[in-house]
Write an enzyme that holds these catalytic residues in place. Structure first.
Site, short mmCIF file in Angstrom:
data_model
loop_
_atom_site.label_atom_id
_atom_site.label_comp_id
_atom_site.label_asym_id
_atom_site.label_seq_id
_atom_site.Cartn_x
_atom_site.Cartn_y
_atom_site.Cartn_z
N CYS A 152 -19.14 1.11 -19.31
CA CYS A 152 -20.36 1.07 -18.58
C CYS A 152 -20.95 -0.27 -18.91
O CYS A 152 -21.73 -0.90 -18.05
CB CYS A 152 -21.47 2.20 -18.80
SG CYS A 152 -20.42 3.80 -18.28
N LEU A 201 11.88 4.77 -7.63
CA LEU A 201 10.46 4.59 -7.44
C LEU A 201 9.70 5.83 -7.30
O LEU A 201 8.45 6.07 -7.17
CB LEU A 201 10.14 3.34 -6.37
CG LEU A 201 8.52 2.92 -6.18
CD1 LEU A 201 7.99 2.45 -7.48
CD2 LEU A 201 8.39 1.97 -4.90
N GLY A 202 10.48 6.61 -6.85
CA GLY A 202 9.89 8.23 -6.43
C GLY A 202 9.33 8.21 -5.30
O GLY A 202 8.89 7.41 -4.37
N TYR A 203 8.85 9.53 -4.94
CA TYR A 203 8.05 9.93 -3.63
C TYR A 203 9.08 9.50 -2.45
O TYR A 203 8.69 8.32 -1.84
CB TYR A 203 6.57 9.56 -3.56
CG TYR A 203 5.81 10.13 -4.73
CD1 TYR A 203 5.40 11.47 -4.65
CD2 TYR A 203 5.54 9.53 -5.98
CE1 TYR A 203 4.78 12.06 -5.58
CE2 TYR A 203 4.75 10.22 -7.03
CZ TYR A 203 4.58 11.41 -6.67
OH TYR A 203 3.81 11.93 -7.62
N TYR A 229 -6.54 7.16 3.55
CA TYR A 229 -6.57 6.08 2.40
C TYR A 229 -5.78 4.74 2.91
O TYR A 229 -6.15 3.78 2.81
CB TYR A 229 -6.04 6.42 0.92
CG TYR A 229 -6.01 5.41 0.07
CD1 TYR A 229 -7.08 4.70 -0.50
CD2 TYR A 229 -4.79 4.84 -0.27
CE1 TYR A 229 -7.09 3.81 -1.13
CE2 TYR A 229 -4.85 3.66 -1.01
CZ TYR A 229 -5.96 3.11 -1.57
OH TYR A 229 -5.97 1.95 -2.41
N ASP A 268 -9.46 6.54 -2.60
CA ASP A 268 -8.47 7.14 -3.51
C ASP A 268 -9.07 7.95 -4.58
O ASP A 268 -10.40 8.04 -4.71
CB ASP A 268 -7.33 6.11 -3.84
CG ASP A 268 -7.85 5.27 -4.76
OD1 ASP A 268 -9.13 5.19 -5.15
OD2 ASP A 268 -6.97 4.38 -5.25
N GLU A 276 0.97 -1.17 -0.07
CA GLU A 276 0.13 0.12 -0.03
C GLU A 276 0.88 1.29 -0.11
O GLU A 276 0.52 2.39 -0.56
CB GLU A 276 -0.95 0.09 1.05
CG GLU A 276 -2.12 -0.84 1.17
CD GLU A 276 -2.99 -0.62 -0.14
OE1 GLU A 276 -3.04 0.63 -0.85
OE2 GLU A 276 -3.39 -1.71 -0.74
N GLN A 318 0.33 6.75 -5.43
CA GLN A 318 0.75 7.70 -6.27
C GLN A 318 1.39 6.86 -7.53
O GLN A 318 2.31 7.48 -8.39
CB GLN A 318 1.66 8.75 -6.18
CG GLN A 318 1.30 9.60 -4.93
CD GLN A 318 0.25 10.91 -5.06
OE1 GLN A 318 0.18 11.17 -6.37
NE2 GLN A 318 -0.30 11.20 -4.24
N CYS A 325 -19.99 -2.90 -16.14
CA CYS A 325 -19.84 -2.46 -15.03
C CYS A 325 -21.05 -2.98 -14.23
O CYS A 325 -22.16 -2.87 -14.46
CB CYS A 325 -20.00 -0.77 -15.06
SG CYS A 325 -20.00 -0.22 -13.28
S1 SF4 Z 1 -19.61 3.35 -12.26
FE1 SF4 Z 1 -19.97 2.08 -14.14
S2 SF4 Z 1 -21.68 2.56 -14.94
FE2 SF4 Z 1 -21.17 4.34 -13.78
S3 SF4 Z 1 -19.83 5.65 -15.23
FE3 SF4 Z 1 -18.44 4.13 -14.10
S4 SF4 Z 1 -18.46 2.38 -15.59
FE4 SF4 Z 1 -20.24 3.52 -15.93
#
Ligand code: SF4
Length: 358
Positions: A204, A85-87, A125, A143, A42, A47, A207
């Site tokens: 999408c 690796l930076g930072y 985070y 994040d 982590e 970054q 998703c």
């Molecule tokens: S959460 Fe899923 S459905 Fe919504 S914008 Fe992102 S990829 Fe598209």
């Protein structure tokens, strides 16, 4: 009309977990339950891209297999393992934190928010990621990727890169984390942000949140998240001298223990003042740093590098010593280094690039 997902029970943890099982990324730190390894991963991932981190993670754990080995190691070895690796403050904080963990926590990574937040280098985070992944604590890990998803799913038009708005996204995420299986839930969101809900062209169709995502339903994916315009990045000029002794060894200096690239090694020199003549600036810097008078010869190379808040061009010149021995005036240490010594010293990326050119 699609309701705000908050009114219909938040994010469907089961659906996200099923997607994660099917499509989550296979990563070396996911093959362990060892909190030490999860902590190292982590910190390295802050970054930094996953594919850059993997070889560093593997080498680092071979060299420092547990928190005791890390705490015992000299800082220079840890910085060397972190080279490029930076930072670099991450490496110093990691080393400092390892000493605290062995000294105060008996070698165990703390498993409460209060305790883990006392360690250097651990913000909200990273604390959330370690506590949820290593200990299944029901805390969020928010994040930029997660803020992007939340901004889209809940149609939140607040700039996700404005630290003043982070609390809003953190509280939104905290209200969504399930009591059980927070590890899978948080990692599913991380992977969704990295692979599906990308900044540009979110996929999408693939998703698991599409049916409840407000941005998707309102065709706002390209307008969310809102980003605050980043300020212009200034460019600075720096100079360095290649000074050799009669054995051909190169003079190198250690940077101070605080500040940019702390404790790394470099060629003598530094940042020029505004409009300062480079040769005169280099003479001034070497005098201030080492108490040496030098003559500046021809320019050997110029190297560009970008840091988070500024860009720099480093101009490397031949230098000749008039007289005197180098004294550690504005640097904690200096040495005449043979090529083999140079390989062993931790050098930042730009200094390593300059060293290769000469
Ligand atoms: S959460 Fe899923 S459905 Fe919504 S914008 Fe992102 S990829 Fe598209």
């Amino acid at each position: 009309m699609l309701k705000n997902p908050h009114e219909t029970g938040g994010l469907p943890a089961r659906r996200l977990l099923a997607w994660y099982k099917r499509c989550g990324r296979t990563l070396p730190w996911r093959e362990t339950a060892d909190p030490y390894r999860i902590w190292i991963s982590e910190i390295m991932l802050q970054q930094t891209r996953v594919d850059t981190v993997i070889p560093y993670y593997e080498r680092f754990l071979k060299q420092f297999p547990d928190v005791f080995a890390l705490a015992r190691a000299p800082l220079q070895d840890v910085l060397k393992a972190w080279e490029n690796l930076g930072y670099y403050s991450r490496a110093r904080h990691l080393h400092e934190a390892a000493k605290i963990i062995t000294g105060r926590f008996g070698g165990r990574i703390p498993n409460t928010l209060e305790a883990i937040r006392t360690l250097p280098g651990i913000g909200d985070y990273t604390a959330g990621a370690i506590l949820s992944i290593a200990f299944e604590r029901a805390v969020p890990a928010v994040d930029g990727n997660v803020r992007r998803i939340l901004s889209r799913v809940f149609a939140v038009a607040k700039p996700i890169n404005d630290p003043g708005e982070h609390r809003h996204f953190f509280e939104l995420a905290a209200s969504l984390v399930p009591k059980k299986r927070a590890s899978g839930f948080n990692q599913a969101l991380m992977d969704l942000g990295a692979t599906v809900c990308r900044a540009k062209n979110p996929d999408c169709g693939a998703c698991p949140l599409a049916s409840l995502c407000l941005a998707h339903h309102r065709h706002l994916q390209d307008r969310l998240p809102v980003m605050r315009k980043a300020p212009a990045i200034p460019r600075r000029q720096s100079v360095a001298a290649v000074l050799r002794n009669d054995k051909g060894r190169l003079l190198v200096v250690q940077r101070p223990a605080e500040g940019l690239l702390a404790s790394f090694w470099k060629l003598p020199g530094g940042f020029l003042k505004d409009h300062e003549n480079p040769e005169a600036g280099l003479r001034r810097l070497v005098r201030e740093e080492l108490g040496l008078s030098i003559r500046v010869g021809k320019k050997i190379a110029s190297v560009d590098h970008a840091y988070t808040h500024f860009r720099v061009t480093l101009h490397v010149y031949e230098g000749f010593l008039f007289n005197g021995k180098p004294a550690a005036k504005r640097c904690p240490n200096r040495q005449w280094a043979a090529a083999a010594d140079l390989k062993k010293l931790p050098l930042s990326k730009i200094d390593r690039m300059a060293a290769k050119l000469i």
